[in-house]
Design an enzyme around this catalytic site. Sequence first.
Site, PDB file in Angstrom:
ATOM      1  N   LYS A  13       0.839  -1.212   0.000  1.00  0.00           N
ATOM      2  CA  LYS A  13       0.000   0.000   0.000  1.00  0.00           C
ATOM      3  C   LYS A  13       0.872   1.261   0.000  1.00  0.00           C
ATOM      4  O   LYS A  13       0.653   2.177  -0.787  1.00  0.00           O
ATOM      5  CB  LYS A  13      -0.923   0.023   1.236  1.00  0.00           C
ATOM      6  CG  LYS A  13      -1.823  -1.204   1.344  1.00  0.00           C
ATOM      7  CD  LYS A  13      -2.727  -1.151   2.561  1.00  0.00           C
ATOM      8  CE  LYS A  13      -2.012  -1.232   3.895  1.00  0.00           C
ATOM      9  NZ  LYS A  13      -1.330  -2.505   4.154  1.00  0.00           N
ATOM     10  N   ARG A  88      -9.756   0.387   9.252  1.00  0.00           N
ATOM     11  CA  ARG A  88      -9.202  -0.948   9.449  1.00  0.00           C
ATOM     12  C   ARG A  88     -10.153  -1.829  10.255  1.00  0.00           C
ATOM     13  O   ARG A  88      -9.819  -2.969  10.539  1.00  0.00           O
ATOM     14  CB  ARG A  88      -7.925  -0.786  10.255  1.00  0.00           C
ATOM     15  CG  ARG A  88      -6.727  -1.515   9.744  1.00  0.00           C
ATOM     16  CD  ARG A  88      -5.607  -1.074  10.677  1.00  0.00           C
ATOM     17  NE  ARG A  88      -4.369  -1.682  10.398  1.00  0.00           N
ATOM     18  CZ  ARG A  88      -3.378  -1.117   9.727  1.00  0.00           C
ATOM     19  NH1 ARG A  88      -3.517   0.066   9.219  1.00  0.00           N
ATOM     20  NH2 ARG A  88      -2.248  -1.752   9.577  1.00  0.00           N
ATOM     21  N   ARG A 127      11.725  -5.333   4.832  1.00  0.00           N
ATOM     22  CA  ARG A 127      11.472  -3.912   4.548  1.00  0.00           C
ATOM     23  C   ARG A 127      12.462  -3.016   5.294  1.00  0.00           C
ATOM     24  O   ARG A 127      12.815  -3.257   6.443  1.00  0.00           O
ATOM     25  CB  ARG A 127      10.059  -3.532   4.966  1.00  0.00           C
ATOM     26  CG  ARG A 127       9.820  -2.021   4.867  1.00  0.00           C
ATOM     27  CD  ARG A 127       8.386  -1.613   5.044  1.00  0.00           C
ATOM     28  NE  ARG A 127       7.696  -2.324   6.072  1.00  0.00           N
ATOM     29  CZ  ARG A 127       6.374  -2.363   6.175  1.00  0.00           C
ATOM     30  NH1 ARG A 127       5.637  -1.749   5.281  1.00  0.00           N
ATOM     31  NH2 ARG A 127       5.809  -3.022   7.150  1.00  0.00           N
ATOM     32  N   ARG A 155      11.432  -1.290  10.951  1.00  0.00           N
ATOM     33  CA  ARG A 155      10.333  -1.019  11.895  1.00  0.00           C
ATOM     34  C   ARG A 155      10.262  -2.061  13.008  1.00  0.00           C
ATOM     35  O   ARG A 155      10.482  -3.246  12.784  1.00  0.00           O
ATOM     36  CB  ARG A 155       8.998  -0.990  11.133  1.00  0.00           C
ATOM     37  CG  ARG A 155       8.677   0.362  10.566  1.00  0.00           C
ATOM     38  CD  ARG A 155       7.515   0.373   9.613  1.00  0.00           C
ATOM     39  NE  ARG A 155       6.355  -0.388  10.029  1.00  0.00           N
ATOM     40  CZ  ARG A 155       5.223  -0.444   9.324  1.00  0.00           C
ATOM     41  NH1 ARG A 155       5.120   0.232   8.188  1.00  0.00           N
ATOM     42  NH2 ARG A 155       4.205  -1.155   9.734  1.00  0.00           N
ATOM     43  N   ARG A 166      -0.082  -9.153  13.147  1.00  0.00           N
ATOM     44  CA  ARG A 166      -0.759  -8.145  12.318  1.00  0.00           C
ATOM     45  C   ARG A 166      -1.643  -8.812  11.261  1.00  0.00           C
ATOM     46  O   ARG A 166      -2.739  -8.352  10.975  1.00  0.00           O
ATOM     47  CB  ARG A 166       0.279  -7.241  11.646  1.00  0.00           C
ATOM     48  CG  ARG A 166       0.875  -6.232  12.622  1.00  0.00           C
ATOM     49  CD  ARG A 166       2.220  -5.712  12.162  1.00  0.00           C
ATOM     50  NE  ARG A 166       2.204  -5.032  10.901  1.00  0.00           N
ATOM     51  CZ  ARG A 166       3.283  -4.839  10.144  1.00  0.00           C
ATOM     52  NH1 ARG A 166       4.467  -5.280  10.546  1.00  0.00           N
ATOM     53  NH2 ARG A 166       3.179  -4.199   9.008  1.00  0.00           N
TER      54      ARG A 166
HETATM   55  P1  AP5 Z   1       4.847  -1.568   1.828  1.00  0.00           P
HETATM   56  O1  AP5 Z   1       4.505  -0.747   0.622  1.00  0.00           O
HETATM   57  O2  AP5 Z   1       5.613  -0.895   2.914  1.00  0.00           O
HETATM   58  O3  AP5 Z   1       3.536  -2.299   2.401  1.00  0.00           O
HETATM   59  P2  AP5 Z   1       2.291  -1.733   3.174  1.00  0.00           P
HETATM   60  O4  AP5 Z   1       1.086  -2.412   2.611  1.00  0.00           O
HETATM   61  O5  AP5 Z   1       2.288  -0.238   3.180  1.00  0.00           O
HETATM   62  O6  AP5 Z   1       2.610  -2.336   4.592  1.00  0.00           O
HETATM   63  P3  AP5 Z   1       2.507  -1.788   6.070  1.00  0.00           P
HETATM   64  O7  AP5 Z   1       3.208  -2.799   6.919  1.00  0.00           O
HETATM   65  O8  AP5 Z   1       3.001  -0.364   6.183  1.00  0.00           O
HETATM   66  O9  AP5 Z   1       1.020  -1.856   6.315  1.00  0.00           O
HETATM   67  P4  AP5 Z   1       0.367  -2.035   7.631  1.00  0.00           P
HETATM   68  O10 AP5 Z   1      -1.014  -1.796   7.177  1.00  0.00           O
HETATM   69  O11 AP5 Z   1       0.598  -3.264   8.381  1.00  0.00           O
HETATM   70  O12 AP5 Z   1       1.107  -0.948   8.550  1.00  0.00           O
HETATM   71  P5  AP5 Z   1       0.672   0.489   9.041  1.00  0.00           P
HETATM   72  O13 AP5 Z   1       1.870   1.341   9.008  1.00  0.00           O
HETATM   73  O14 AP5 Z   1      -0.576   0.932   8.369  1.00  0.00           O
HETATM   74  O15 AP5 Z   1       5.635  -2.867   1.306  1.00  0.00           O
HETATM   75  C1  AP5 Z   1       6.148  -3.803   2.221  1.00  0.00           C
HETATM   76  C2  AP5 Z   1       7.513  -4.307   1.713  1.00  0.00           C
HETATM   77  O16 AP5 Z   1       7.324  -5.034   0.523  1.00  0.00           O
HETATM   78  C3  AP5 Z   1       8.499  -3.183   1.382  1.00  0.00           C
HETATM   79  O17 AP5 Z   1       9.781  -3.578   1.765  1.00  0.00           O
HETATM   80  C4  AP5 Z   1       8.402  -3.031  -0.134  1.00  0.00           C
HETATM   81  O18 AP5 Z   1       9.629  -2.605  -0.693  1.00  0.00           O
HETATM   82  C5  AP5 Z   1       8.044  -4.438  -0.558  1.00  0.00           C
HETATM   83  N1  AP5 Z   1       7.162  -4.475  -1.720  1.00  0.00           N
HETATM   84  C6  AP5 Z   1       6.152  -3.611  -2.014  1.00  0.00           C
HETATM   85  N2  AP5 Z   1       5.564  -3.977  -3.159  1.00  0.00           N
HETATM   86  C7  AP5 Z   1       6.196  -5.110  -3.579  1.00  0.00           C
HETATM   87  C8  AP5 Z   1       6.044  -5.973  -4.697  1.00  0.00           C
HETATM   88  N3  AP5 Z   1       5.099  -5.749  -5.623  1.00  0.00           N
HETATM   89  N4  AP5 Z   1       6.877  -7.051  -4.794  1.00  0.00           N
HETATM   90  C9  AP5 Z   1       7.834  -7.281  -3.867  1.00  0.00           C
HETATM   91  N5  AP5 Z   1       8.035  -6.483  -2.797  1.00  0.00           N
HETATM   92  C10 AP5 Z   1       7.223  -5.411  -2.651  1.00  0.00           C
HETATM   93  O19 AP5 Z   1       0.246   0.163  10.561  1.00  0.00           O
HETATM   94  C11 AP5 Z   1       1.200  -0.181  11.537  1.00  0.00           C
HETATM   95  C12 AP5 Z   1       0.505  -0.338  12.875  1.00  0.00           C
HETATM   96  O20 AP5 Z   1      -0.131   0.903  13.248  1.00  0.00           O
HETATM   97  C13 AP5 Z   1      -0.629  -1.366  12.949  1.00  0.00           C
HETATM   98  O21 AP5 Z   1      -0.166  -2.669  13.184  1.00  0.00           O
HETATM   99  C14 AP5 Z   1      -1.462  -0.822  14.117  1.00  0.00           C
HETATM  100  O22 AP5 Z   1      -0.872  -1.117  15.349  1.00  0.00           O
HETATM  101  C15 AP5 Z   1      -1.381   0.664  13.912  1.00  0.00           C
HETATM  102  N6  AP5 Z   1      -2.463   1.194  13.071  1.00  0.00           N
HETATM  103  C16 AP5 Z   1      -2.322   1.831  11.877  1.00  0.00           C
HETATM  104  N7  AP5 Z   1      -3.514   2.171  11.385  1.00  0.00           N
HETATM  105  C17 AP5 Z   1      -4.449   1.745  12.284  1.00  0.00           C
HETATM  106  C18 AP5 Z   1      -5.865   1.787  12.307  1.00  0.00           C
HETATM  107  N8  AP5 Z   1      -6.566   2.336  11.304  1.00  0.00           N
HETATM  108  N9  AP5 Z   1      -6.504   1.234  13.384  1.00  0.00           N
HETATM  109  C19 AP5 Z   1      -5.812   0.675  14.404  1.00  0.00           C
HETATM  110  N10 AP5 Z   1      -4.451   0.599  14.428  1.00  0.00           N
HETATM  111  C20 AP5 Z   1      -3.782   1.129  13.362  1.00  0.00           C
END
Ligand code: AP5
Length: 208
Positions: A13, A88, A127, A155, A166
């Site tokens: 994402k 979420r 990552r 991270r 997660r």
């Molecule tokens: P990346 O693009 O970083 O993936 P992402 O989908 O953005 O993953 P996140 O881990 O950031 O999502 P998340 O939803 O778990 O975390 P968030 O920060 O929102 O890609 C991942 C890796 O793969 C990278 O290394 C990239 O280079 C690689 N990659 C990308 N595309 C690729 C491809 N096509 N092929 C190969 N490799 C590829 O949330 C973190 C925490 O915050 C949560 O756990 C929770 O505690 C809290 N939180 C956040 N939002 C909420 C909410 N709304 N409600 C409650 N808690 C929340």
Amino acid sequence: MRMILVGPPGAGKGTQASRLVDKLGIPHISSGDMLRAAVKEGTAMGVAADRFMKAGQLVPDDVVIGMILERIAKPDCATGFMLDGFPRTIPQAEALDVAMTAAGFVIDVVLLFEVPDAMIVERGVGRRNDPITGRIYHVKFDPPPDELVDRLVHRKDDTEEAIDKRLSYYHAWTAPIVPFYEGKGLLRRVDGVGTPDQVTARVNVALS
Ligand code: AP5
């Protein structure tokens, strides 16, 4: 355009969002990035969120809903925004709906990035984030240049254990928002398997 990106942790994402915002000229609002910034600044919200995030658990709905609704009310969101990681849970999706209706706006599209669970751990564990540019790298799939390696951040929730947690939260709490938006006719599915460029091409088709 008002859009939402949904998908399991590590689905890509953030990677796709950074490409899309350049093209669409709308702010990228990542709930995870906002929470990590609050943790870093040591605000009351950050202190409250930190233990949930480290453990791979969801931060309580009331905290996240307040944070995001305040953010999308800012002037730079007047003509559109891209939400990444919010909503979420069903209560978050419902709260967003209520706020949109009150403001006289609608969500235009919800992109769902589909990646099998088996690929998720490898993507997350490998990552690396650049704290200066915000650029996301992967040690195997998108290696950073040698001169940047020392400043990159791994991270705290990108351990195998936290990613498993997660993922289980994603299936239990976030997956139900898929039929919620499908029922409204807003959902577009994007196959997230392939190179980032291949996924970007699919996103462009989904948005056309
Ligand atoms: P990346 O693009 O970083 O993936 P992402 O989908 O953005 O993953 P996140 O881990 O950031 O999502 P998340 O939803 O778990 O975390 P968030 O920060 O929102 O890609 C991942 C890796 O793969 C990278 O290394 C990239 O280079 C690689 N990659 C990308 N595309 C690729 C491809 N096509 N092929 C190969 N490799 C590829 O949330 C973190 C925490 O915050 C949560 O756990 C929770 O505690 C809290 N939180 C956040 N939002 C909420 C909410 N709304 N409600 C409650 N808690 C929340």
